[in-house]
Design a protein around this motif. Structure first.
Motif, PDB file in Angstrom:
ATOM      1  N   CYS A   1       0.831  -1.198   0.000  1.00  0.00           N
ATOM      2  CA  CYS A   1       0.000   0.000   0.000  1.00  0.00           C
ATOM      3  C   CYS A   1       0.865   1.247   0.000  1.00  0.00           C
TER       4      CYS A   1
ATOM      5  N   GLU B   1      -1.600   3.665  -4.539  1.00  0.00           N
ATOM      6  CA  GLU B   1      -2.038   2.331  -4.947  1.00  0.00           C
ATOM      7  C   GLU B   1      -2.237   1.431  -3.739  1.00  0.00           C
ATOM      8  N   TYR B   2      -3.079   0.429  -3.937  1.00  0.00           N
ATOM      9  CA  TYR B   2      -3.286  -0.624  -2.931  1.00  0.00           C
ATOM     10  C   TYR B   2      -3.323  -1.940  -3.694  1.00  0.00           C
ATOM     11  N   VAL B   3      -2.448  -2.852  -3.308  1.00  0.00           N
ATOM     12  CA  VAL B   3      -2.354  -4.152  -3.979  1.00  0.00           C
ATOM     13  C   VAL B   3      -2.483  -5.248  -2.930  1.00  0.00           C
TER      14      VAL B   3
ATOM     15  N   ALA C   1      -6.905 -11.375  -6.335  1.00  0.00           N
ATOM     16  CA  ALA C   1      -6.164 -10.123  -6.167  1.00  0.00           C
ATOM     17  C   ALA C   1      -7.111  -8.936  -6.210  1.00  0.00           C
TER      18      ALA C   1
ATOM     19  N   LEU D   1      -6.607  -4.836  -6.971  1.00  0.00           N
ATOM     20  CA  LEU D   1      -5.665  -3.818  -7.438  1.00  0.00           C
ATOM     21  C   LEU D   1      -6.380  -2.483  -7.505  1.00  0.00           C
TER      22      LEU D   1
ATOM     23  N   THR E   1      -1.785   0.238 -11.235  1.00  0.00           N
ATOM     24  CA  THR E   1      -0.739  -0.712 -10.858  1.00  0.00           C
ATOM     25  C   THR E   1      -0.107  -1.409 -12.054  1.00  0.00           C
TER      26      THR E   1
ATOM     27  N   LEU F   1      -0.676  -4.294 -13.037  1.00  0.00           N
ATOM     28  CA  LEU F   1      -0.382  -5.677 -12.651  1.00  0.00           C
ATOM     29  C   LEU F   1      -1.474  -6.659 -13.062  1.00  0.00           C
ATOM     30  N   GLU F   2      -2.588  -6.144 -13.608  1.00  0.00           N
ATOM     31  CA  GLU F   2      -3.739  -7.020 -13.813  1.00  0.00           C
ATOM     32  C   GLU F   2      -3.467  -8.198 -14.746  1.00  0.00           C
TER      33      GLU F   2
ATOM     34  N   LEU G   1       5.558  -8.849  -4.222  1.00  0.00           N
ATOM     35  CA  LEU G   1       5.039  -7.478  -4.259  1.00  0.00           C
ATOM     36  C   LEU G   1       6.120  -6.434  -4.026  1.00  0.00           C
TER      37      LEU G   1
END
Length: 489
Positions: free
Chosen positions: A429, A434-436, A448, A450, A454, A456-457, A478
């Motif tokens: 975080c 962003e928050y992952v 997940a 996201l 990010t 990252l998807e 991460l």
């Protein structure tokens, strides 16, 4: 367009929302010589536009309201009939008093709001375009509103409303419980206290209005709102304040009072307790909401955003549909109900097959489109006597949306659904950025969340689908200093 009596169609689809329109388009394009009918209660239909396949399962699109004539011009074999279905006779293969006969029928009637109460003029549910316009009209004169609910509509509403105090009543310990965990909620909460960024561009999409009897009589419920329903309309109240939201956690509405009833209840309390001084100043509001936490708030009106229930009522009488626990029409892996030649898709139905361990049904726009498209393919396969496999879109749950001006991507068992204690969470975080969150079980990624840009998807989608053992990587998964996309390419 009025229907001819005893008109027979090869395919009939009920519902002008995304599931129904997608299904009707699929059938009309695959069978250009067959008669297809789309029955819709509202004069405008919902259409998918700007569709983008983001990854194997993630998709983005806008929803646009269009006159039914647009569909009929595109598909000469498709007739759009404006009529609310009052009854279905499954054995006779006919739909209500219009005497429309079908060979195959798909029910895509969506859901209807679960209102706190049906009869109170100060309680407003937001489901379709008409109710959104009514909300906008009432909000323009309001100084305080109470919003009840913790789903997508509530999340969008409390963030978008300006010029009006908002009391947000949430039954859970954190906001957005349907979509993310308490950690993600804490990441998003500060956005309610900060000024919203300027919009990049004004919504340029065409908007249509309803004129004539249908607009004023309220005869039928229209299709659900699009994912960006608040774009292009002013959600501003009567006050000068920019953004003021107070959250009442773990609370529900216990009682709703009119102004007179509330005054009477206060008077009775004071008389019962033998008080000699009656509080003359208690605030003068049209309606009051008493909460289960003991607090009572006066307001101009109450917004009931507590979800929807499948809109099955017009189809049940005299028929033998199997219903799921949530009252949806139970469908098999070919979207077939338990009545012959009748399929269902979207919010009205409930998946009755054994789902993939990475997928769950949620009544969202993406699934309405996917189910409508797949139902159309299944109906076509049945007519052509072809076999068809369950579509890949049901292999992995995936959803992309926007909350509090942040991009939000949900994948797989994003909240550890059904995993119990057999899960491990990794979280990264960065405040305001962003928050992952990653959900692991047995060293394999199962879900997940996201929030933010990010990128990252696609990588995480592949890791979930491939079920690669990630144990060797541990928390490095991460590490922001590692380009994870290259790492797993």
């Amino acid at each position: 367009m009025a229907a001819n009596p005893e008109k027979t169609f090869k395919f009939v689809v009920v519902g002008g929302g995304i599931a129904g329109v997608t299904c009707a388009e699929q059938l009309a394009s695959q069978f250009p010589s067959a008669d297809v009918a789309l029955l819709t209660a509202a004069p405008l239909i919902k259409a998918v536009c700007n569709f983008k396949q983001v990854s194997k399962t993630l998709e983005e699109f806008d929803v646009e309201e269009r006159p039914s004539s647009v569909l009929e011009e595109k598909y000469p074999n498709l007739r759009v009939i404006q009529s609310a279905v009052k009854a279905l006779h499954a054995q006779q293969h006919t739909v209500d008093g219009l005497e429309i006969h079908y060979e195959k029928l798909c029910i895509c009637s969506g859901g209807r709001p679960k209102l706190l109460t049906q009869d109170n003029p100060y309680v407003l549910g937001i489901r379709d375009t008409d109710s959104a316009q009514e909300f906008q009209k009432r909000l323009s004169k309001a100084k305080r509103i109470v919003v009840v609910g913790n789903g997508g509509i509530a999340l969008e509403l409390v963030y978008e409303v300006e010029g009006c105090e908002v009391i947000w009543v949430v039954k859970d310990k954190a906001i957005g419980n349907t979509f993310f965990d308490a950690g993600a909620a804490q990441f998003l909460i500060p956005s309610l206290d900060t000024d919203k960024p300027e919009r990049a561009a004004t919504c340029k999409r065409a908007r249509y209005t309803i004129e004539g009897p249908a607009a004023t009589q309220g005869l039928a419920v229209g299709s659900a709102l699009g994912p960006d329903w608040h774009e292009g309309i002013s959600l501003r109240g009567a006050e000068e304040v920019s953004h003021r939201v107070s959250v009442e956690y773990q609370s529900e509405v216990k009682q709703i009072y009119t102004h007179q009833d509330f005054l009477l209840s206060v008077l009775l309390i004071y008389l019962f307790n033998h008080c000699t001084v009656f509080p003359y100043y208690i605030g003068s509001w049209p309606v009051y909401a008493q909460l289960t936490n003991g607090k009572t708030f006066g307001c101009d009106f109450i917004v009931s955003a507590t979800g929807v229930v499948p809109n099955t009522e017009p189809f049940l009488h005299g028929n033998s549909f199997a219903l799921a626990e949530d009252s949806g029409l139970k469908v098999d892996d070919h979207m077939m109900t338990t009545e012959p030649d009748i399929y269902a898709a979207g919010d009205v139905c409930t998946a009755g097959w054994e789902p993939s361990h990475l997928w769950q049904q949620m009544r969202l726009w993406t699934q309405a489109r996917q189910m409508g498209w797949y139902a159309g393919r299944c109906m076509a396969a049945d007519v052509l006597s072809e076999t068809i496999e369950l579509d890949f879109c049901f292999e992995l749950f995936s959803h992309i949306t926007k909350f509090f001006n942040y991009k939000v991507v949900l994948l797989g068992k994003f909240n550890g659904q059904g995993l119990g204690l057999n899960q491990e969470l990794l979280v990264r975080c960065t405040k305001g950025h962003e928050y992952v969150k990653v959900v692991l079980s047995g060293g394999r990624m199962l879900g997940a969340v996201l929030i933010g840009e990010t990128d990252l998807e696609e990588t995480f989608e592949n890791l979930i689908l491939n079920q690669m053992d990630l144990t060797p990587y541990g928390e490095e998964l991460l590490n922001p200093n590692i380009d994870i996309e290259d790492y797993f390419d």
